[in-house]
Write an enzyme that holds these catalytic residues in place. Structure first.
Site, mmCIF file in Angstrom:
data_model
loop_
_atom_site.group_PDB
_atom_site.id
_atom_site.type_symbol
_atom_site.label_atom_id
_atom_site.label_comp_id
_atom_site.label_asym_id
_atom_site.label_seq_id
_atom_site.Cartn_x
_atom_site.Cartn_y
_atom_site.Cartn_z
ATOM 1 N N SER A 348 0.783 -1.227 0.281
ATOM 2 C CA SER A 348 0.118 -0.110 0.316
ATOM 3 C C SER A 348 0.584 1.441 0.385
ATOM 4 O O SER A 348 1.698 1.585 -0.394
ATOM 5 C CB SER A 348 -1.488 -0.196 1.045
ATOM 6 O OG SER A 348 -1.967 1.038 1.176
ATOM 7 N N ASP A 468 -7.881 -5.149 -6.073
ATOM 8 C CA ASP A 468 -8.047 -4.834 -5.369
ATOM 9 C C ASP A 468 -8.236 -3.472 -5.751
ATOM 10 O O ASP A 468 -7.972 -2.414 -6.732
ATOM 11 C CB ASP A 468 -6.687 -4.648 -5.711
ATOM 12 C CG ASP A 468 -5.913 -3.505 -3.928
ATOM 13 O OD1 ASP A 468 -6.781 -2.492 -3.181
ATOM 14 O OD2 ASP A 468 -4.331 -2.953 -3.574
ATOM 15 N N HIS A 498 -6.645 -6.034 -1.088
ATOM 16 C CA HIS A 498 -5.739 -5.324 -0.815
ATOM 17 C C HIS A 498 -4.539 -5.753 -0.195
ATOM 18 O O HIS A 498 -4.852 -5.854 1.250
ATOM 19 C CB HIS A 498 -6.043 -3.841 -0.338
ATOM 20 C CG HIS A 498 -4.795 -2.797 -0.663
ATOM 21 N ND1 HIS A 498 -4.268 -3.011 -1.984
ATOM 22 C CD2 HIS A 498 -4.566 -2.208 0.773
ATOM 23 C CE1 HIS A 498 -3.279 -1.531 -0.648
ATOM 24 N NE2 HIS A 498 -3.606 -1.084 0.476
#
Length: 755
Positions: A348, A468, A498
């Site tokens: 991320s 995602d 994610h």
């Protein structure tokens, strides 16, 4: 469980023999396959004085225990080897399987039996049911002693470093930026865990603005309301200038230099891939960056000031920047323990900074592991001239994230001294992001790393999920394709959301990273080659395949229809409010043809593997002078699909020797009615391109092109696709309840599937 073995490096019989002997396996080049296998299995029972007893409790076939087999004159066969190998890997006969031959075939067991020592060598490198390789499991049980030195097996470092006697220290690296404009170069806190050795070691560096804490309550107060009108933008062309990534030359003058850090720590949050390599002789470094707790400066959220501050840490590891033992700046300290070679890690925002750091071309950054990272911040918070919130976070924007990560303000004294200036800065940032129009501008251009992909020198490993919708796949797609053709790059493209993938049962991701890190950071000539693209097959459980690229040029065209169809934008207030409170209810209705949408179903007339961006060419008109179009493509059919969130299994993945254990996990293969393949959104005023804003004339036909999020997805002849065309997306876009329609001439519209 299925075996997908990408980390094993084929070796010669001589190497297999030497490595087995070095680990204490008393095999012989002159002994029979059966004798070597018996010696190998007896060594496995490290906690048994009487290994005969242990062998009695295992079987060689349904009628013979293993001790009796070894005492007989029967030869070692593929069937016996396979059955015993399963037991070595933690599978239980009559519980996990009854027919070992069929079970091995179903699991794609990677070893082709030939009776050689290579079979035993590869078996050690094979994953057990619990998630560790067999060799890692045995090392954790003290097969070999802790030596605080490197021991390699099959081109990978083993857990031979003492994680109970680590150096835990903090330094403050001087960056080349002054983001709070106080006249001093910002210092950033660096938290270091490193082996207690007297030789230089490489480092895994995680650049995480979350590392020292976050300011969630303040961020929540800034969350934006999604309800509002889609504004008409003045027509025109957006102009940009290329950002400069230039830092002043560092002052390396030592100040009262010392060799020991002043500050220690007992605990810090860690990343398990770092932990795994820490036990194998690679230091672990965590940096929160500017504007965070116990660092200096303001949170500049994705620009190259933030990136250069992280880069300074790599420079310090290589003697090109200063660090102090405290923020008082009284004593400098060098990284005399560091080899200077670094890989970055994390998912991320952490993966985002890996992407960004790679584009600086900094010397010493040998390898980047960018998991679900942003490559252009516009593509995180915007899309094609629209506000498009990241999946699951409607109302978030870069100003709310800035507030969330500005943890410096959690120190009351820092708040007292800097909050007024920070709030003025945040107001400027909130204006610059331009939520009013959603356009690409210089602010976003300054946070677009793709334009500097040609500067990347490090080996790059990406991981990303097809599901995602937070950091959408466009981010990895455009960075992967923009990298220099000569650069070594790799992509693990899975079917999750994610999520991290280093503790998945079905793939040896962390072992693959071990082999690559040994090659790049420890200069080990292990001959390891990782495929360019490793893709998780969406049609079956725990199945991974090698592909040549991400994004193909061939296209299958599907005509959308023969008539005109319209999308009403307006909902009754009760329904509008319901969808706003729970966007999942909107998605449920949308996918089942119960929301305002054009729903088109197609049955495929051929097998196809989508690879790239599904393209829509639409002939449309709006009943007013504005409008947006959203689209999603789904596979329909009540059958099993890979769910996007991994299920946790057992807490038994050991990252060293009973060190930082974590849960084994895997994407479940579950029954469902559909699966989202891809989606996309477009402001009709940006129908030409991102930098061109055109007027929309009411009821005038326009031809628009919309590239949906890139993906890799396999479909068979007869599978059913559903294309949903709609306006407002209650999860992602502005929630405009104006009473207008968008009409699509289906006879002049088509969908192209890349393959």
């Amino acid at each position: 469980m299925k075996f997908n073995q990408f980390s094993y490096i084929p070796v010669s019989p001589e190497t297999a023999y030497q490595e087995l002997r070095s680990l204490g396996f008393e095999v012989s080049l002159d002994a029979s396959a059966k004798a070597n296998f018996e010696s190998f299995v007896r060594k496995y029972f490290l906690f048994f004085e009487d290994t005969d007893l242990a062998l009695k409790n295992w079987i060689a076939d349904p009628e013979t225990d293993l001790l009796s087999f070894f005492q007989s004159d029967r030869p070692l066969t593929a069937e016996v080897f396979g059955l015993v190998a399963l037991q070595l890997l933690g599978f239980v006969p009559n519980v996990d399987f009854t027919d070992s031959v069929a079970f091995l075939e179903k699991m794609a067991f990677p070893i082709a039996f030939d009776g050689s020592l290579n079979n035993l060598h590869q078996l050690l490198a094979t994953r057990t049911q619990s998630g560790n390789t067999l060799i890692d499991q045995l090392v954790a049980q003290d097969l070999i002693p802790i030596s605080n030195d490197y021991v390699f097996f099959n081109g990978k470092s083993l857990a031979t470093f003492d994680t109970n006697q680590l150096h835990r220290e903090v330094v403050y690296v001087e960056t080349p930026v002054d983001t709070d404009k106080d006249g001093l170069l910002d210092l950033v806190k660096v938290t270091i865990l490193r082996p207690n050795v007297d030789f230089p070691v490489p480092a895994m560096m995680t650049a995480s603005p979350y590392q020292q804490g976050t300011n969630e309550p303040s961020s929540d107060k800034l969350t934006h309301k999604m309800e509002g009108d889609l504004l008409v933008k003045p027509a025109g062309k957006i102009s940009l200038s290329r950002p400069e990534i230039k830092a002043p030359e560092a002052d390396l003058t030592p100040i009262n230099p010392v060799t020991k850090a002043e500050e220690r720590f007992a605990h810090t949050d860690t990343y398990t891939l770092n932990d795994y390599m820490l036990a194998r002789g690679v230091a672990s470094i965590y940096v929160s960056g500017v504007g965070t707790f116990n660092s200096e400066g303001f949170m500049t959220s994705g620009d190259y000031q933030q990136v250069l501050a992280y880069k300074a840490v790599i420079d310090w590891l290589n003697g090109r920047a200063r660090a102090f033992t405290s923020r008082s700046r009284q004593h400098t300290i060098t990284a005399d323990w560091a080899s200077g070679k670094v890989t970055t890690t994390g998912l991320s925002y952490l993966g985002t900074m890996s992407n960004a750091l790679a584009t600086t071309g900094v010397d010493g950054l040998e390898m980047v592991i960018a998991e679900a990272g942003i490559s252009s911040w516009y593509d995180y918070y915007r899309e094609n001239g629209l506000l498009v919130s990241p999946g699951g976070y409607p109302g978030e924007d870069l100003d709310t994230l800035t507030e969330f990560t500005y943890s410096r303000a959690l120190l009351a004294g820092e708040y007292l001294r800097h909050q007024k200036d920070y709030e003025a800065y945040l107001n400027e940032l909130s204006t610059a992001i331009d939520r009013k129009h959603g356009d690409y501008n210089q602010f976003w251009h300054d946070r677009n790393y793709v334009q500097f992909a040609d500067r990347v020198k490090a080996t790059v490993v990406f991981t990303h999920g097809s599901q995602d919708w937070n950091v959408k796949p466009i981010n990895v797609y455009q960075m992967f394709r923009a990298l220099p053709k000569s650069l070594e790059k790799h992509l693990f493209f899975h079917n999750g959301a994610h999520v991290y993938m280093n503790a998945w049962q079905s793939i040896d991701f962390r072992e693959s990273m071990n082999a690559l890190i040994c090659q790049k950071l420890l200069d080990l000539d292990n001959g390891y080659t990782l495929p360019t693209v490793i893709w998780q097959n969406n049609q079956s459980e725990q199945t991974w395949e090698v592909l040549d690229n991400f994004g193909h040029d061939n296209g299958k065209h599907i005509q959308l229809g023969k008539a005109e169809a319209s999308i009403a934008n307006h909902y009754e207030e009760e329904i509008f409010a319901k969808y706003g409170k729970a966007y999942q209810s909107f998605k449920d209705d949308l996918f089942m043809d119960k929301a305002n949408a054009i729903t088109l179903d197609f049955e495929l007339d051929q097998d196809i593997q989508i690879n790239g961006r599904v393209h829509l060419e639409l002939r449309v008109k709006s009943s007013t002078n504005r409008g947006l179009i959203s689209a999603q493509v789904l596979e329909m059919g009540d059958k099993k699909y890979l769910a996007p969130i991994p299920e946790l299994k057992r807490m038994n993945v050991d990252n060293g020797r009973l060190f930082k254990e974590e849960a084994l996990r895997e994407l479940p293969f579950k029954q469902a009615k559909y699966r989202v393949i891809t989606k996309g959104h477009l402001n009709l005023q940006n129908r030409k391109d991102l930098l061109s804003i055109e007027n929309v004339t009411p009821n005038e036909w326009m031809t628009i092109g919309l590239d949906l999020q890139p993906t890799i997805y396999k479909l068979n002849k007869g599978d059913k696709l559903r294309l949903v065309l709609y306006t407002t997306d209650f999860e992602h876009t502005i929630r405009d309840n104006s009473d207008y329609e968008v009409t699509v001439d289906l006879s002049q519209s088509k969908m192209t599937l890349p393959y």
